[in-house]
Design an enzyme around this catalytic site. Sequence first.
Site, PDB file in Angstrom:
ATOM      1  N   SER A 148      -6.689   6.325 -10.503  1.00 42.78           N
ATOM      2  CA  SER A 148      -6.112   6.139 -10.463  1.00 42.78           C
ATOM      3  C   SER A 148      -4.194   6.536 -11.220  1.00 42.78           C
ATOM      4  O   SER A 148      -3.862   6.092 -11.981  1.00 42.78           O
ATOM      5  CB  SER A 148      -5.482   5.377  -9.021  1.00 42.78           C
ATOM      6  OG  SER A 148      -4.521   4.962  -8.297  1.00 42.78           O
ATOM      7  N   TYR A 183      -6.568  -2.654  -4.408  1.00 38.24           N
ATOM      8  CA  TYR A 183      -6.330  -1.503  -5.521  1.00 38.24           C
ATOM      9  C   TYR A 183      -6.255  -0.933  -6.838  1.00 38.24           C
ATOM     10  O   TYR A 183      -6.997  -0.777  -7.499  1.00 38.24           O
ATOM     11  CB  TYR A 183      -5.769  -0.345  -4.681  1.00 38.24           C
ATOM     12  CG  TYR A 183      -5.813   1.114  -4.664  1.00 38.24           C
ATOM     13  CD1 TYR A 183      -6.960   1.757  -3.542  1.00 38.24           C
ATOM     14  CD2 TYR A 183      -5.180   2.011  -5.443  1.00 38.24           C
ATOM     15  CE1 TYR A 183      -7.585   2.674  -4.159  1.00 38.24           C
ATOM     16  CE2 TYR A 183      -5.448   3.118  -5.997  1.00 38.24           C
ATOM     17  CZ  TYR A 183      -6.502   4.085  -5.055  1.00 38.24           C
ATOM     18  OH  TYR A 183      -6.742   4.970  -4.655  1.00 38.24           O
TER      19      TYR A 183
HETATM   20  P1  NAP Z   1      -9.879   9.387   2.067  1.00 42.37           P
HETATM   21  O1  NAP Z   1      -9.232  10.892   2.266  1.00 42.37           O
HETATM   22  O2  NAP Z   1      -9.396   7.970   2.553  1.00 42.37           O
HETATM   23  O3  NAP Z   1     -11.293   9.729   1.819  1.00 42.37           O
HETATM   24  C1  NAP Z   1     -11.903   8.986   0.907  1.00 42.37           C
HETATM   25  C2  NAP Z   1     -13.606   8.781   1.481  1.00 42.37           C
HETATM   26  O4  NAP Z   1     -15.066   8.351   0.810  1.00 42.37           O
HETATM   27  C3  NAP Z   1     -13.860   9.216   2.756  1.00 42.37           C
HETATM   28  O5  NAP Z   1     -14.574  10.743   3.038  1.00 42.37           O
HETATM   29  C4  NAP Z   1     -14.386   7.815   2.997  1.00 42.37           C
HETATM   30  O6  NAP Z   1     -15.258   8.135   4.675  1.00 42.37           O
HETATM   31  C5  NAP Z   1     -15.371   7.545   2.404  1.00 42.37           C
HETATM   32  N1  NAP Z   1     -15.880   6.402   2.001  1.00 42.37           N
HETATM   33  C6  NAP Z   1     -15.041   5.340   2.294  1.00 42.37           C
HETATM   34  N2  NAP Z   1     -16.110   4.188   2.040  1.00 42.37           N
HETATM   35  C7  NAP Z   1     -16.955   3.935   1.621  1.00 42.37           C
HETATM   36  C8  NAP Z   1     -18.327   3.923   2.163  1.00 42.37           C
HETATM   37  N3  NAP Z   1     -18.109   2.115   1.317  1.00 42.37           N
HETATM   38  N4  NAP Z   1     -19.317   4.832   1.236  1.00 42.37           N
HETATM   39  C9  NAP Z   1     -18.999   5.679   1.516  1.00 42.37           C
HETATM   40  N5  NAP Z   1     -18.139   6.856   1.734  1.00 42.37           N
HETATM   41  C10 NAP Z   1     -16.670   5.748   2.270  1.00 42.37           C
HETATM   42  O7  NAP Z   1      -9.573   9.185   0.314  1.00 42.37           O
HETATM   43  P2  NAP Z   1      -9.089  10.594  -0.431  1.00 42.37           P
HETATM   44  O8  NAP Z   1      -7.572  10.392  -1.063  1.00 42.37           O
HETATM   45  O9  NAP Z   1      -9.567  12.182  -0.891  1.00 42.37           O
HETATM   46  O10 NAP Z   1      -9.397   9.481  -2.207  1.00 42.37           O
HETATM   47  C11 NAP Z   1     -10.888  10.161  -2.362  1.00 42.37           C
HETATM   48  C12 NAP Z   1     -10.535   8.950  -3.699  1.00 42.37           C
HETATM   49  O11 NAP Z   1     -10.044   9.230  -4.467  1.00 42.37           O
HETATM   50  C13 NAP Z   1     -10.411   7.414  -3.316  1.00 42.37           C
HETATM   51  O12 NAP Z   1     -11.877   7.200  -4.263  1.00 42.37           O
HETATM   52  C14 NAP Z   1      -8.411   7.605  -3.436  1.00 42.37           C
HETATM   53  O13 NAP Z   1      -8.925   6.008  -4.310  1.00 42.37           O
HETATM   54  C15 NAP Z   1      -8.569   8.641  -4.871  1.00 42.37           C
HETATM   55  N6  NAP Z   1      -7.008   8.662  -5.004  1.00 42.37           N
HETATM   56  C16 NAP Z   1      -6.470   8.930  -3.930  1.00 42.37           C
HETATM   57  C17 NAP Z   1      -5.592   9.363  -4.571  1.00 42.37           C
HETATM   58  C18 NAP Z   1      -4.744  10.034  -3.452  1.00 42.37           C
HETATM   59  O14 NAP Z   1      -2.917  10.344  -3.497  1.00 42.37           O
HETATM   60  N7  NAP Z   1      -4.704  10.712  -2.167  1.00 42.37           N
HETATM   61  C19 NAP Z   1      -4.682   9.063  -5.387  1.00 42.37           C
HETATM   62  C20 NAP Z   1      -5.797   8.806  -6.720  1.00 42.37           C
HETATM   63  C21 NAP Z   1      -7.073   8.125  -6.293  1.00 42.37           C
HETATM   64  P3  NAP Z   1     -14.658   7.773   5.546  1.00 42.37           P
HETATM   65  O15 NAP Z   1     -15.108   9.157   6.544  1.00 42.37           O
HETATM   66  O16 NAP Z   1     -15.966   7.321   6.569  1.00 42.37           O
HETATM   67  O17 NAP Z   1     -13.511   6.348   5.782  1.00 42.37           O
HETATM   68  C1  GCO Z   2      -0.268   3.904  -2.852  1.00 44.15           C
HETATM   69  C2  GCO Z   2      -1.361   5.231  -2.668  1.00 44.15           C
HETATM   70  C3  GCO Z   2      -2.087   5.053  -4.545  1.00 44.15           C
HETATM   71  C4  GCO Z   2      -2.329   6.790  -4.223  1.00 44.15           C
HETATM   72  C5  GCO Z   2      -2.891   7.107  -5.663  1.00 44.15           C
HETATM   73  C6  GCO Z   2      -2.219   7.329  -6.406  1.00 44.15           C
HETATM   74  O1  GCO Z   2      -0.097   3.466  -2.101  1.00 44.15           O
HETATM   75  O2  GCO Z   2       0.302   3.701  -3.916  1.00 44.15           O
HETATM   76  O3  GCO Z   2      -2.097   5.136  -2.004  1.00 44.15           O
HETATM   77  O4  GCO Z   2      -2.772   4.132  -4.838  1.00 44.15           O
HETATM   78  O5  GCO Z   2      -3.645   6.817  -3.345  1.00 44.15           O
HETATM   79  O6  GCO Z   2      -3.873   6.094  -6.280  1.00 44.15           O
HETATM   80  O7  GCO Z   2      -2.874   7.178  -8.148  1.00 44.15           O
END
Ligand code: NAP
Ligand code: GCO
Length: 265
Positions: A146, A159
């Site tokens: 992230s 986080y």
């Molecule tokens: P999301 O839309 O919330 O999807 C997360 C997924 O993880 C969901 O399918 C969720 O399942 C699953 N999950 C959560 N806890 C779990 C567990 N204990 N066992 C199995 N599955 C589990 O998140 P996203 O935005 O696609 O993010 C995916 C990854 O990228 C995460 O690691 C997040 O921190 C990272 N990330 C996101 C962003 C962003 O801007 N969106 C940026 C940087 C990094 P449920 O359907 O059951 O909730």
């Molecule tokens: C926040 C955001 C972030 C992003 C992402 C950034 O609240 O700042 O949710 O944590 O999801 O991980 O890279």
Amino acid sequence: MENKFSLEGKVALVTGASYGIGFAIAAALGKAGAAIVFNDLKQEFVDKGLAAYKEAGYTNVKGYVCDVTSEEQVNDMVAKIEKEVGVIDILVNNAGIIKRIPMIEMSAAEFRQVIDVDLNAPFIVAKAVIPSMIKKGAGKIINICSMMSELGRETVSAYAAAKGGLKMLTRNIASEYGEYNIQCNGIGPGYIATPQTAPLRELQPDGSRHPFDSFIISKTPAARWGAPEDLEGPAVFLASNASDFVNGHILYVDGGILAYIGKQP
Ligand code: NAP
Ligand code: GCO
């Protein structure tokens, strides 16, 4: 010339990939030729995921119910995948949660829960797949990090601690298992439009943009939120033989956020 980006014949496990970033990454690995395997917490989400992959034209897909924080459930799932699909060549630790709570209002239990899903679980899943990768003499592990692997911000102490830790777990897996031809790298997405970030983009009652939404646009040289599809190319690169000498690296896919001091006044 050999296609170094081909994943033909490979088995890819992407955790938490019924939708969002995980879905986009798994679909990209599938398009490059890999068999897609994913998990989610409940059968209902797995079924929705399977339907979404089918609708997108993917047929070589298997979904499992598994909580990645449970070592027992993860070991069972990995054993089943090895039996039913094959040895896992590519692991993407994608499942993650966030809690946006000011640190002094956050309970220790809430902090632990975030660390459990975002840091302990990638350790548990990687630990479960590495022995077979060693036997096979090859393996790719991609940890989804992230901006918060590098930066802090109000309300995301747990986080940021977890994602900073995940960056170092990535480097340590690379250090410890590189000699077995295992590459462990991270992808650090910038701000990507998914359900996880939906609360930061909600329209205001008067129809104007959420202040955080405008803040992110001004902090991102690309002047937009990322889409899950922006992670497809980087994921295929890190999953393929094209990156065989890339190890312990975090590839930030952030539209330039980490390079930028912010808009000058
Ligand atoms: P999301 O839309 O919330 O999807 C997360 C997924 O993880 C969901 O399918 C969720 O399942 C699953 N999950 C959560 N806890 C779990 C567990 N204990 N066992 C199995 N599955 C589990 O998140 P996203 O935005 O696609 O993010 C995916 C990854 O990228 C995460 O690691 C997040 O921190 C990272 N990330 C996101 C962003 C962003 O801007 N969106 C940026 C940087 C990094 P449920 O359907 O059951 O909730
Ligand atoms: C926040 C955001 C972030 C992003 C992402 C950034 O609240 O700042 O949710 O944590 O999801 O991980 O890279």
